[in-house]
Write a protein that holds these residues in place. Structure first.
Motif, PDB file in Angstrom:
ATOM      1  N   UNK A 199       0.800  -1.238   0.000  1.00 29.67           N
ATOM      2  CA  UNK A 199       0.000   0.000   0.000  1.00 29.67           C
ATOM      3  C   UNK A 199       0.829   1.283   0.000  1.00 29.67           C
ATOM      4  N   UNK A 200       2.078   1.236   0.484  1.00 35.54           N
ATOM      5  CA  UNK A 200       2.910   2.434   0.555  1.00 35.54           C
ATOM      6  C   UNK A 200       3.944   2.503  -0.562  1.00 35.54           C
ATOM      7  N   UNK A 201       3.885   1.572  -1.528  1.00 40.20           N
ATOM      8  CA  UNK A 201       4.942   1.484  -2.545  1.00 40.20           C
ATOM      9  C   UNK A 201       5.059   2.770  -3.354  1.00 40.20           C
ATOM     10  N   UNK A 202       3.929   3.277  -3.839  1.00 38.58           N
ATOM     11  CA  UNK A 202       3.976   4.474  -4.682  1.00 38.58           C
ATOM     12  C   UNK A 202       4.391   5.695  -3.865  1.00 38.58           C
ATOM     13  N   UNK A 203       3.862   5.817  -2.651  1.00 36.84           N
ATOM     14  CA  UNK A 203       4.204   6.948  -1.788  1.00 36.84           C
ATOM     15  C   UNK A 203       5.693   6.970  -1.483  1.00 36.84           C
ATOM     16  N   UNK A 204       6.273   5.805  -1.176  1.00 39.86           N
ATOM     17  CA  UNK A 204       7.708   5.730  -0.870  1.00 39.86           C
ATOM     18  C   UNK A 204       8.532   6.150  -2.086  1.00 39.86           C
ATOM     19  N   UNK A 205       8.128   5.681  -3.265  1.00 37.13           N
ATOM     20  CA  UNK A 205       8.900   6.032  -4.469  1.00 37.13           C
ATOM     21  C   UNK A 205       8.835   7.535  -4.734  1.00 37.13           C
ATOM     22  N   UNK A 206       7.719   8.171  -4.441  1.00 30.42           N
ATOM     23  CA  UNK A 206       7.595   9.616  -4.647  1.00 30.42           C
ATOM     24  C   UNK A 206       8.500  10.398  -3.696  1.00 30.42           C
ATOM     25  N   UNK A 207       8.737   9.845  -2.522  1.00 31.92           N
ATOM     26  CA  UNK A 207       9.625  10.527  -1.573  1.00 31.92           C
ATOM     27  C   UNK A 207      11.081  10.482  -2.028  1.00 31.92           C
ATOM     28  N   UNK A 208      11.420   9.441  -2.772  1.00 27.10           N
ATOM     29  CA  UNK A 208      12.831   9.217  -3.111  1.00 27.10           C
ATOM     30  C   UNK A 208      13.183   9.607  -4.542  1.00 27.10           C
ATOM     31  N   UNK A 209      12.218   9.655  -5.429  1.00 24.37           N
ATOM     32  CA  UNK A 209      12.504   9.822  -6.850  1.00 24.37           C
ATOM     33  C   UNK A 209      12.211  11.239  -7.328  1.00 24.37           C
ATOM     34  N   UNK A 210      13.114  11.751  -8.162  1.00 28.22           N
ATOM     35  CA  UNK A 210      12.893  13.022  -8.848  1.00 28.22           C
ATOM     36  C   UNK A 210      13.150  12.803 -10.332  1.00 28.22           C
ATOM     37  N   UNK A 211      12.319  13.435 -11.157  1.00 24.65           N
ATOM     38  CA  UNK A 211      12.535  13.330 -12.597  1.00 24.65           C
ATOM     39  C   UNK A 211      13.824  14.058 -12.966  1.00 24.65           C
ATOM     40  N   UNK A 212      14.219  13.938 -14.233  1.00 25.06           N
ATOM     41  CA  UNK A 212      15.457  14.567 -14.688  1.00 25.06           C
ATOM     42  C   UNK A 212      15.419  16.079 -14.485  1.00 25.06           C
ATOM     43  N   UNK A 213      14.213  16.659 -14.534  1.00 25.70           N
ATOM     44  CA  UNK A 213      14.083  18.111 -14.336  1.00 25.70           C
ATOM     45  C   UNK A 213      13.917  18.490 -12.872  1.00 25.70           C
ATOM     46  N   UNK A 214      13.983  17.476 -11.986  1.00 28.76           N
ATOM     47  CA  UNK A 214      13.915  17.748 -10.551  1.00 28.76           C
ATOM     48  C   UNK A 214      12.530  17.745  -9.970  1.00 28.76           C
ATOM     49  N   UNK A 215      11.518  17.290 -10.730  1.00 35.04           N
ATOM     50  CA  UNK A 215      10.146  17.312 -10.254  1.00 35.04           C
ATOM     51  C   UNK A 215       9.757  15.990  -9.601  1.00 35.04           C
ATOM     52  N   UNK A 216       8.656  16.040  -8.852  1.00 36.48           N
ATOM     53  CA  UNK A 216       8.068  14.830  -8.287  1.00 36.48           C
ATOM     54  C   UNK A 216       7.321  14.070  -9.394  1.00 36.48           C
TER      55      UNK A 216
END
Length: 470
Positions: A37-54
Motif C-alpha cells: 500500500x505504501x509502494x507508490x508513496x515511498x517512491x515519490x519521496x525518493x525519486x525526482x525526474x530529470x528536471x527535478x520534479x516529483x
C-alpha cells in the motif's frame, strides 16, 4: 483454518515489502522492487525526474527517467528508470514499483536501504509470488511454476514450466476435481435427503471414480518424464582403460573437458560436466578404467568409478571393438548387467573384431551403438539412444509432460489411492457414507495442488524455496 488444517485462499491487505530482484554482482542493470500500500508513496519521496520534479500521478505504467535522492542529505544516489504499476493490475495485485538502477552492489544496496528507511520492510524469500497467490492472481501450481522457470536447465524443462505457469496443469486438475465434486454432491444428497433423490446407481458412481482415476493415472504416467525434464539424469561412462571414455565425454559435451592421451589409465578420478542432449539435461560422469591394479592412486580412481556407476541413472559401457572381448570387459559387464545400459562399440575405424552377435549373446537386448569417436561417427545415434531410454520412448511435440514436481506426484498418488478405496467400497456395496469419505479425501488432495484447499505449512515450505526478490 478448519479442523483439517485447510485454509481458504483469500486476498489480504498487508504491509509494504521491498528487495533487490536481480542477482548480486556487477551487471548492466539491477532492479529493486517494492510492493504494498505504501509502494507508490515511498517512491515519490525518493525519486525526482530529470528536471527535478516529483512523479505526476498520471505517469503510471511508463518508464520514467530520473534520480534517486537521499531525503536527508539531498545527495544523488543513482540515476534510474522507474516504473509504477498500480494494483490490481500488477504482479502481486498490489501497488508495485520497480526501480532499474545501475547493476552494481553498492547502488542497489543504497537504494534498498533508503526504501526500508521510508517504511518498507525487507521481503522474505518468494514473498512477491506468495502475495500474487494469496491475492488470487495465480494459483499454487502456477506459483510453483515460477521457480521451475527460473531453474530450467533445458528448453524442454522451460517449456513444461511455462505450460504450468499459464495454467495448463491447473486446468487438468480442476477438470478431475469437478468430476469428483459432482460425485460427492450426489453422495451427500443421498445421505442428507434419501427420500428426495433418485434410485441409487452405484455402477454409475463407480464409472465416475474410474474416469477420475484414469485421468490421474495419465498425469502420473507422464510424471517420470516430467522429473527428468526438471532435474536431468546422471550418466556414467564406464569401461576398461584406453577404450575412449574421455574422448566420448568430450564429444558429448562438445568441448575438451577431459584429458585424452594414448597412455592407459590417464583418468585417475571421475570427471563430471553437464550437457543437454535432445533437450534433456544430463550430468555426464567420466570414470577411471575399471581393472585390477597395484597402483595406489589408480586404485582409488577405480573405487570411485564403481561408486559412480552405482549412483548413476544410466550407464554407457564403452568397448574397444578393434580387439576381441577379454576378461576385463566381461568382469565389468558382470558388475553392470542388471543396470540400464547402452553399449558403445568404439574404434570401428581400426577394424571390427566384436560383432553385434557377440554383444547380443552377452548383453541381450541392450542398445548397441558403433562409433568412431576419433572421426565423430555414431555420436548422433548414441544421443538418440540416450534420449529414447531417458524419456521412455520420446517426447512428441505437443505431448510434453505437465507433472514433474515431487509434491504434485505425491498428491496425485494419494488422490488415486483414495479413489481406489472408494471404488472398492462401492464394489462391496458398503454404506455410501464410507464412499463419501474417500471421495472427499481425493477432492481435498487435488485442491492441494492448485491451492483451493491447502495447509499453511505446505504454503510455507513451497515459498521457502524461492529466492528473495521473486
Amino acid at each position: 483454518m478448519d479442523e483439517r488444517g485447510v485454509i481458504e485462499i483469500q486476498s489480504e491487505r498487508s504491509d509494504t515489502i521491498a528487495s533487490i530482484s536481480t542477482p548480486l554482482g556487477e551487471g548492466g542493470i539491477g532492479i529493486v522492487r517494492i510492493s504494498g500500500p505504501e509502494a507508490i508513496l515511498i517512491s515519490r519521496r525518493l525519486f525526482r525526474t530529470h528536471s527535478g520534479k516529483y512523479i505526476r500521478p498520471s505517469r503510471v505504467r511508463r518508464m520514467i527517467y530520473g534520480k534517486i535522492i537521499d531525503p536527508q542529505s539531498g545527495d544523488i544516489v543513482d540515476e534510474v528508470l522507474l516504473l509504477i504499476m498500480p494494483g490490481p493490475r500488477s504482479y502481486t495485485c498490489e501497488d508495485v514499483v520497480e526501480i532499474d538502477c545501475h547493476g552494481g552492489p553498492q547502488p542497489l544496496k543504497r537504494v534498498l536501504e533508503l526504501i526500508l528507511k521510508e517504511g518498507a520492510r525487507l521481503a522474505e524469500p518468494g514473498e512477491f509470488t506468495r502475495r500474487a497467490f494469496l491475492n488470487g492472481r495465480i494459483d499454487l501450481a502456477q506459483a510453483e511454476a515460477v521457480i521451475d522457470v527460473i531453474r530450467s536447465r533445458s528448453d524442454a524443462a522451460l517449456k513444461r514450466a511455462t505450460r504450468q505457469l499459464v495454467g495448463q496443469l491447473s486446468d487438468r486438475i480442476r477438470e478431475i476435481r469437478n468430476i469428483l465434486v459432482g460425485l460427492l454432491a450426489d453422495l451427500e444428497a443421498r445421505l442428507d435427503f434419501p427420500e428426495d433423490v433418485d434410485e441409487i446407481d452405484m455402477d454409475q458412481w463407480g464409472i465416475r471414480c474410474q474416469e477420475a482415476m484414469a485421468k490421474i493415472g495419465g498425469l502420473l504416467n507422464d510424471a517420470r518424464r516430467g522429473r527428468v525434464l526438471r532435474e536431468g539424469v546422471s550418466i556414467a561412462i564406464v569401461g576398461k582403460v584406453n577404450v575412449g571414455k574421455s574422448s566420448l565425454l568430450n564429444a558429448l559435451l562438445g568441448s575438451e573437458r577431459a584429458i585424452v592421451t594414448d597412455i592407459p589409465g590417464t583418468t585417475r578420478d571421475t570427471v563430471e560436466d553437464v550437457a543437454v542432449i535432445r533437450g534433456i539435461p544430463v550430468r555426464l560422469i567420466d570414470t577411471a578404467g575399471i581393472r585390477e591394479t597395484k597402483d595406489a592412486v589408480e586404485s582409488i580412481g577405480v573405487t570411485r568409478a564403481v561408486a559412480a556407476l552405482e549412483r548413476a541413472d544410466l550407464l554407457i559401457f564403452v568397448i574397444d571393438s578393434s580387439r576381441p572381448l577379454d576378461d576385463e570387459d566381461l568382469m565389468i559387464w558382470e558388475k553392470i548387467k542388471e543396470r540400464s545400459t547402452i553399449i558403445v562399440l568404439n574404434k570401428v575405424d581400426l577394424g571390427v573384431k566384436v560383432t553385434r552377435d557377440d554383444m547380443v549373446r552377452l548383453a541381450g537386448s541392450a542398445p548397441i551403438v558403433y562409433t568412431s569417436i576419433l572421426n565423430h561417427e555414431g555420436i548422433s545415434e548414441l544421443e538418440d539412444r540416450i534420449f529414447d531410454l531417458v524419456s521412455g520412448g520420446g517426447v512428441e511435440a505437443g505431448a510434453d509432460p505437465l507433472v514433474g514436481n515431487i509434491r504434485h506426484i505425491r498428491v496425485l498418488e494419494a488422490s488415486k489411492e483414495s479413489l481406489e478405496a472408494a471404488l472398492n467400497t462401492l464394489r462391496q456395496r458398503l454404506p455410501i457414507d464410507m464412499v463419501a469419505v474417500d471421495v472427499r479425501e481425493a477432492v481435498d488432495r487435488l485442491g492441494e495442488i492448485t491451492g483451493e484447499a491447502v495447509s499453511e505449512d505446505v504454503i510455507n515450505r513451497i515459498f521457502e524455496e524461492f529466492c528473495i526478490g521473486k
